[in-house]
Scaffold this motif. Structure first.
Motif, PDB file in Angstrom:
ATOM      1  N   GLU A 111       0.833  -1.203   0.000  1.00 30.79           N
ATOM      2  CA  GLU A 111       0.000   0.000   0.000  1.00 30.79           C
ATOM      3  C   GLU A 111       0.872   1.260   0.000  1.00 30.79           C
ATOM      4  OE1 GLU A 111      -4.110   1.504   2.164  1.00 30.79           O
ATOM      5  OE2 GLU A 111      -2.784   0.108   3.218  1.00 30.79           O
ATOM      6  N   ILE A 112       1.983   1.198   0.729  1.00 25.26           N
ATOM      7  CA  ILE A 112       2.913   2.334   0.736  1.00 25.26           C
ATOM      8  C   ILE A 112       3.442   2.581  -0.671  1.00 25.26           C
ATOM      9  CG2 ILE A 112       5.204   3.076   1.494  1.00 25.26           C
ATOM     10  CD1 ILE A 112       4.660   1.629   4.154  1.00 25.26           C
ATOM     11  N   LEU A 113       3.877   1.537  -1.360  1.00 24.45           N
ATOM     12  CA  LEU A 113       4.409   1.692  -2.707  1.00 24.45           C
ATOM     13  C   LEU A 113       3.363   2.261  -3.655  1.00 24.45           C
ATOM     14  CD1 LEU A 113       6.537  -1.582  -3.020  1.00 24.45           C
ATOM     15  CD2 LEU A 113       7.352   0.743  -2.574  1.00 24.45           C
ATOM     16  N   GLY A 114       2.107   1.910  -3.445  1.00 26.85           N
ATOM     17  CA  GLY A 114       1.039   2.485  -4.262  1.00 26.85           C
ATOM     18  C   GLY A 114       0.910   3.982  -4.029  1.00 26.85           C
ATOM     19  N   THR A 158       2.143   9.779  -5.647  1.00 26.63           N
ATOM     20  CA  THR A 158       2.541  11.097  -5.157  1.00 26.63           C
ATOM     21  C   THR A 158       3.974  11.484  -5.501  1.00 26.63           C
ATOM     22  OG1 THR A 158       3.125  10.125  -3.014  1.00 26.63           O
ATOM     23  CG2 THR A 158       0.895  10.989  -3.263  1.00 26.63           C
ATOM     24  N   LYS A 159       4.847  10.488  -5.759  1.00 25.81           N
ATOM     25  CA  LYS A 159       6.225  10.699  -6.192  1.00 25.81           C
ATOM     26  C   LYS A 159       7.048  11.624  -5.267  1.00 25.81           C
ATOM     27  CE  LYS A 159       5.260   9.818 -11.068  1.00 25.81           C
ATOM     28  NZ  LYS A 159       4.304   8.797 -10.695  1.00 25.81           N
ATOM     29  N   PRO A 160       7.149  11.302  -3.986  1.00 25.90           N
ATOM     30  CA  PRO A 160       7.992  12.111  -3.098  1.00 25.90           C
ATOM     31  C   PRO A 160       9.478  11.786  -3.218  1.00 25.90           C
ATOM     32  CG  PRO A 160       7.067  10.285  -1.874  1.00 25.90           C
ATOM     33  CD  PRO A 160       6.465  10.213  -3.263  1.00 25.90           C
ATOM     34  N   VAL A 184       7.577  12.081   2.836  1.00 22.49           N
ATOM     35  CA  VAL A 184       6.415  12.873   3.241  1.00 22.49           C
ATOM     36  C   VAL A 184       5.518  13.044   2.024  1.00 22.49           C
ATOM     37  CG1 VAL A 184       5.628  15.046   4.239  1.00 22.49           C
ATOM     38  CG2 VAL A 184       7.856  14.103   4.906  1.00 22.49           C
ATOM     39  N   CYS A 185       4.318  12.497   2.078  1.00 13.20           N
ATOM     40  CA  CYS A 185       3.437  12.581   0.914  1.00 13.20           C
ATOM     41  C   CYS A 185       1.979  12.420   1.334  1.00 13.20           C
ATOM     42  CB  CYS A 185       3.798  11.536  -0.131  1.00 13.20           C
ATOM     43  SG  CYS A 185       3.759   9.827   0.452  1.00 13.20           S
ATOM     44  N   THR A 186       1.094  12.993   0.520  1.00 11.20           N
ATOM     45  CA  THR A 186      -0.351  12.922   0.755  1.00 11.20           C
ATOM     46  C   THR A 186      -1.051  12.687  -0.571  1.00 11.20           C
ATOM     47  OG1 THR A 186      -0.189  14.477   2.600  1.00 11.20           O
ATOM     48  CG2 THR A 186      -2.378  14.141   1.655  1.00 11.20           C
ATOM     49  N   ASP A 187      -1.979  11.775  -0.586  1.00  6.41           N
ATOM     50  CA  ASP A 187      -2.796  11.535  -1.768  1.00  6.41           C
ATOM     51  C   ASP A 187      -3.448  12.837  -2.219  1.00  6.41           C
ATOM     52  OD1 ASP A 187      -5.386  10.790  -3.262  1.00  6.41           O
ATOM     53  OD2 ASP A 187      -4.414   8.842  -3.066  1.00  6.41           O
TER      54      ASP A 187
END
Length: 304
Positions: A189-192, A197-199, A240-243
């Motif tokens: 799920e993290i890889l998805g 988001t491409k952080p 650090v990323c957000t959908d």
């Protein structure tokens, strides 16, 4: 007559023990080039002259391990701050907290290929170091070196968007009640989320580098942040990323502060890296109390 000392047992990550005053200069120089945190020696039985020789080189006593222990702190940068290790955070990490993730060739180290993309090269690469880089990474690989590194004939730099480094000495952090600990079971799920988001790079075993947390909505992971590089005394906050559908709700800010709080609770200081063009992220981190650290821009080199 020169005397030998019992090596002081290193107790902090990134320390190296000195066994004899005869090779002190060589040990210190190698430790500096490898971005180790300190050189320590137990001077029990040393002559006063040999002990003074260490003190002239900057070794200091008062170590909790005993009155005879002398320590040379290698973390101090040119500006007097304890940030020197951050000039080469990958090598400092691989020679300390993350040694178990290291693949080595001589003095060069890189993270295992399924853990991280970072490579650490000594401050002043020798011809042998460049040969070791070629053997370890292979033709075509791209890696970073210090701004002052002198490239061998035939080696070329490659264009890079550049990056900045920020340190969080003034960031206490704050625990977030919604932050959930992520585990290896969450990696798919993290890889998805990373793909959407491409952080920056996140590999199958990156989660083993430290503590990662996320926020879920309707059971789905929509934001995350965690710990990556770990030089002695420091921990990098990364990924650090957000959908996109959940941006603007402060999730990134909250998770950075949560991770920073955990870092602070173990007596360390958070740091961050960001692409130079990502002004939005840089502005957010500065608003949270992180400060830009001036350092020579690293060179990115491709193995011929």
């Amino acid at each position: 007559m020169t005397t030998s000392a019992r090596p002081a047992t290193p107790t902090r990550p990134g320390e190296v023990g000195l066994t004899s005053v005869t090779d002190v200069q060589d040990v210190v120089e190698r430790a500096r080039d490898r971005y180790l945190a300190a050189v320590v020696a137990d001077t029990s039985g040393w002559s006063d002259g040999d002990r003074r020789r260490l003190e002239d080189l900057g070794f200091r006593g008062g170590d909790a391990r005993g009155e005879a222990v002398r320590t040379l702190d290698l973390t101090i940068a040119e500006d007097g701050t304890p940030t020197r290790l951050l000039d080469n955070p990958a090598l400092a990490s691989l020679n300390s907290h993350h040694a178990r993730f290291a693949e080595r060739r001589g003095e060069v180290a890189r993270y295992l290929p399924d853990v991280s993309v970072w490579t650490g090269v000594p401050a002043r690469p020798t011809p042998q170091d460049w040969d070791d880089v070629r053997t370890l990474l292979g033709t075509g690989a791209v890696f970073g070196v210090g701004a002052d590194a002198v490239l061998p004939d035939g080696w070329q730099t490659v264009e890079s968007a550049g990056g900045v480094q920020l340190t969080g000495e003034a960031v206490p952090g704050a625990p977030d009640p919604e932050a959930v600990e992520l585990t290896p079971e969450d990696v798919p799920e993290i890889l998805g989320l990373i793909a959407r988001t491409k952080p920056g790079p996140f590999l199958p075993r990156t989660i083993e580098l430290g503590r990662y947390v996320g926020i879920r909505r309707d059971g789905r992971l929509v934001a995350m942040a965690g710990e990556r590089l770990h030089p002695p005394g420091w921990t990098e906050i990364s990924a650090v990323c957000t959908d996109e559908r959940f941006r603007g709700q402060g999730f990134g800010r909250r998770l950075v502060l949560d991770v920073a709080y955990g870092i602070r609770q173990r007596g360390e200081t958070p740091l961050m890296h960001a692409a130079a063009g990502n002004t939005g992220a840089i502005g957010l981190y500065q608003h949270l109390g992180f400060r830009l650290r001036e350092r020579g821009a690293p060179l990115f080199v491709q193995v011929p």
